[in-house]
Design a protein around this motif. Structure first.
Motif, mmCIF file in Angstrom:
data_model
loop_
_atom_site.group_PDB
_atom_site.id
_atom_site.type_symbol
_atom_site.label_atom_id
_atom_site.label_comp_id
_atom_site.label_asym_id
_atom_site.label_seq_id
_atom_site.Cartn_x
_atom_site.Cartn_y
_atom_site.Cartn_z
ATOM 1 N N LEU A 47 0.729 -1.333 0.002
ATOM 2 C CA LEU A 47 0.014 -0.042 0.027
ATOM 3 C C LEU A 47 0.906 1.403 -0.035
ATOM 4 C CD1 LEU A 47 -3.015 0.852 0.393
ATOM 5 C CD2 LEU A 47 -2.572 0.788 2.763
ATOM 6 N N ILE A 48 0.379 2.269 -0.510
ATOM 7 C CA ILE A 48 1.122 3.310 -0.828
ATOM 8 C C ILE A 48 0.297 4.483 0.020
ATOM 9 C CG2 ILE A 48 2.337 5.312 -1.994
ATOM 10 C CD1 ILE A 48 2.966 3.384 -3.990
ATOM 11 N N ASP A 49 0.505 5.193 1.205
ATOM 12 C CA ASP A 49 -0.167 6.091 2.174
ATOM 13 C C ASP A 49 -1.570 5.238 2.554
ATOM 14 O OD1 ASP A 49 1.796 7.846 1.845
ATOM 15 O OD2 ASP A 49 0.935 8.994 0.258
ATOM 16 N N THR A 50 -2.046 5.877 3.769
ATOM 17 C CA THR A 50 -3.195 5.279 4.069
ATOM 18 C C THR A 50 -4.436 6.121 4.110
ATOM 19 O OG1 THR A 50 -2.612 5.875 6.405
ATOM 20 C CG2 THR A 50 -1.783 3.704 5.462
ATOM 21 N N GLY A 51 -4.412 7.244 3.397
ATOM 22 C CA GLY A 51 -5.579 8.323 3.424
ATOM 23 C C GLY A 51 -5.851 9.172 4.693
ATOM 24 N N LEU A 52 -7.279 9.252 4.717
ATOM 25 C CA LEU A 52 -7.856 10.030 5.957
ATOM 26 C C LEU A 52 -8.433 9.410 6.839
ATOM 27 C CD1 LEU A 52 -9.833 12.405 3.453
ATOM 28 C CD2 LEU A 52 -7.870 13.224 4.820
ATOM 29 N N ASN A 53 -8.381 9.640 8.133
ATOM 30 C CA ASN A 53 -8.753 8.977 9.283
ATOM 31 C C ASN A 53 -10.288 8.842 9.309
ATOM 32 O OD1 ASN A 53 -9.350 8.410 11.957
ATOM 33 N ND2 ASN A 53 -8.531 10.165 13.040
ATOM 34 N N PRO A 54 -10.477 7.623 9.298
ATOM 35 C CA PRO A 54 -12.029 7.295 9.011
ATOM 36 C C PRO A 54 -12.983 7.832 10.197
ATOM 37 C CG PRO A 54 -10.867 5.303 9.177
ATOM 38 C CD PRO A 54 -9.765 6.378 9.231
ATOM 39 N N THR A 55 -12.370 7.843 11.404
ATOM 40 C CA THR A 55 -13.205 8.600 12.366
ATOM 41 C C THR A 55 -13.949 9.729 12.003
ATOM 42 O OG1 THR A 55 -11.530 7.719 14.148
ATOM 43 C CG2 THR A 55 -13.237 9.477 14.799
ATOM 44 N N ARG A 84 -12.126 -0.241 1.572
ATOM 45 C CA ARG A 84 -11.534 -0.190 0.177
ATOM 46 C C ARG A 84 -10.612 -1.555 0.164
ATOM 47 N NH1 ARG A 84 -14.668 2.459 -2.678
ATOM 48 N NH2 ARG A 84 -14.584 4.681 -2.476
ATOM 49 N N ILE A 85 -10.130 -2.006 1.382
ATOM 50 C CA ILE A 85 -9.287 -3.291 1.383
ATOM 51 C C ILE A 85 -10.308 -4.584 1.214
ATOM 52 C CG2 ILE A 85 -7.814 -4.502 2.659
ATOM 53 C CD1 ILE A 85 -6.241 -2.115 1.811
ATOM 54 N N LYS A 86 -11.251 -4.167 2.071
ATOM 55 C CA LYS A 86 -12.591 -5.363 2.267
ATOM 56 C C LYS A 86 -12.988 -5.454 0.674
ATOM 57 C CE LYS A 86 -15.800 -6.765 5.711
ATOM 58 N NZ LYS A 86 -16.790 -6.303 6.608
ATOM 59 N N GLU A 87 -13.357 -4.450 0.246
ATOM 60 C CA GLU A 87 -14.194 -4.273 -1.077
ATOM 61 C C GLU A 87 -13.320 -5.320 -2.132
ATOM 62 O OE1 GLU A 87 -15.954 -0.816 -3.642
ATOM 63 O OE2 GLU A 87 -13.970 -0.539 -2.895
ATOM 64 N N LEU A 88 -12.143 -5.239 -2.044
ATOM 65 C CA LEU A 88 -11.500 -6.122 -2.980
ATOM 66 C C LEU A 88 -11.225 -7.670 -2.443
ATOM 67 C CD1 LEU A 88 -8.588 -3.519 -3.636
ATOM 68 C CD2 LEU A 88 -10.203 -4.597 -5.327
ATOM 69 N N ASN A 92 -6.756 -6.677 6.074
ATOM 70 C CA ASN A 92 -5.567 -5.785 6.328
ATOM 71 C C ASN A 92 -4.465 -6.411 6.397
ATOM 72 O OD1 ASN A 92 -7.739 -4.151 6.079
ATOM 73 N ND2 ASN A 92 -7.336 -3.111 8.306
ATOM 74 N N ASP A 93 -4.402 -7.670 7.204
ATOM 75 C CA ASP A 93 -3.355 -8.283 7.395
ATOM 76 C C ASP A 93 -2.667 -8.824 6.135
ATOM 77 O OD1 ASP A 93 -2.966 -8.013 10.081
ATOM 78 O OD2 ASP A 93 -3.532 -9.875 10.743
ATOM 79 N N ASP A 94 -3.592 -8.970 5.006
ATOM 80 C CA ASP A 94 -2.787 -9.293 3.752
ATOM 81 C C ASP A 94 -1.773 -8.364 3.307
ATOM 82 O OD1 ASP A 94 -4.335 -11.656 3.534
ATOM 83 O OD2 ASP A 94 -6.010 -10.491 2.455
ATOM 84 N N ILE A 95 -1.835 -6.957 3.773
ATOM 85 C CA ILE A 95 -1.035 -5.775 3.372
ATOM 86 C C ILE A 95 0.430 -6.134 4.172
ATOM 87 C CG2 ILE A 95 -0.839 -3.411 3.145
ATOM 88 C CD1 ILE A 95 -3.383 -4.824 1.835
ATOM 89 N N LYS A 96 1.327 -6.574 3.351
ATOM 90 C CA LYS A 96 2.678 -6.767 4.263
ATOM 91 C C LYS A 96 3.470 -5.606 4.250
ATOM 92 C CE LYS A 96 1.643 -11.133 4.036
ATOM 93 N NZ LYS A 96 0.669 -11.501 5.347
ATOM 94 N N ARG A 97 3.221 -4.665 3.457
ATOM 95 C CA ARG A 97 4.159 -3.183 3.583
ATOM 96 C C ARG A 97 3.500 -2.267 3.012
ATOM 97 N NH1 ARG A 97 5.098 -6.368 -0.750
ATOM 98 N NH2 ARG A 97 6.451 -7.713 0.495
#
Ligand SMILES: [Zn+2]
Length: 255
Positions: A47-55, A84-88, A92-97
């Protein structure tokens, strides 16, 4: 090498045009995209960057403090990086880096949801984020990145996995980095991060208006332009509404 790249739509912010392209356009407010990129490769998911805080979907003041009123970040539930991760069909643990272009609040809002990923960030950025100069301290939110993440601190330009290269592009922040991606298809993508907000920054050689150091910003614009021209990569600016209008967004992918 990268087989697929996904643009994850993480919401919008409202910026004065003079922030997009300094020093012109003061007083004109522009809606700009915030996105993350997800890369599929033989080495797993990056992943590159993690976007806005969903709170901020339900409580903008809690998520962003005074920024909720100034740049008015706006998120729908589907702009949450977790969604977004779930939609695919991923966990989350599938994202290694996770590569962070830099540690500003609009690029680190989802960091805390990836406790098992390794975060790749320039050492200069990591140090500065904890003790920023006052001129730019409002762009860092400590609760976004000081959340028990595992960091791999980088010094300089390097290859993270085959086909994914980071290179230093300081100016917006001291330890800013950009990412060059080589895809199996032969396509190359240049993720500028906030070294380039819009295509116009490169066309006019005018950096975004909110710099830690404008001299370095111009140096980095030249470096990015040179790498783009030498590699033939597609330039992907960080906050360009016109570019964003024409991008295939996740769950569609760039192949
Ligand atoms: Zn940004």
């Amino acid at each position: 090498m990268i087989s697929k790249a996904y643009f994850l739509d993480c919401g919008i912010c409202h910026l004065d045009k003079s922030v997009l392209i300094g020093p012109s356009g003061a007083g004109i407010v522009v809606k700009v995209p915030v996105f993350s990129m997800l890369l599929e490769s033989d080495s797993g998911w990056t992943l590159i960057d993690t976007g806005l805080n969903p709170t901020g979907v339900t409580d903008p003041d809690k998520a962003w403090g005074p920024r909720a009123k100034t740049v008015k970040p706006t998120m729908k539930p589907e702009n949450d990086i977790n969604y977004r991760i779930k939609e695919l069909g991923l966990k989350n643990d599938d994202i290694k880096r996770i590569i962070l272009t830099h540690m500003h609040w609009d690029h680190t809002g989802g960091n805390r949801f990836f406790p098992n990923a390794i975060f790749y960030v320039q050492r200069a950025e990591y140090r500065f984020a904890y003790y920023p100069d006052k001129i730019i301290s409002g762009s860092y939110m400590r609760d976004h990145f000081d959340c028990g993440s595992k960091y791999e601190l980088i010094e300089g330009d390097t290859e993270i996995i085959p086909g994914v290269y980071v290179f230093q592009s300081p100016g917006h922040t001291p330890g800013h980095q950009s990412v060059l991606i080589k895809m199996k298809s032969g396509k190359k993508l240049l993720i500028t991060g906030d070294a380039v907000y819009t295509q116009q920054n490169v066309d006019l050689m005018l950096p975004p208006g909110n710099n830690w150091d404008p001299n370095y910003s111009i140096f980095s614009l030249n470096k990015i332009k040179t790498i783009q021209e030498q590699t033939g990569a597609i330039l992907i600016p960080a906050h360009d509404p016109d570019f964003w209008d024409n991008v295939p967004r996740s769950p569609d992918a760039v192949i």
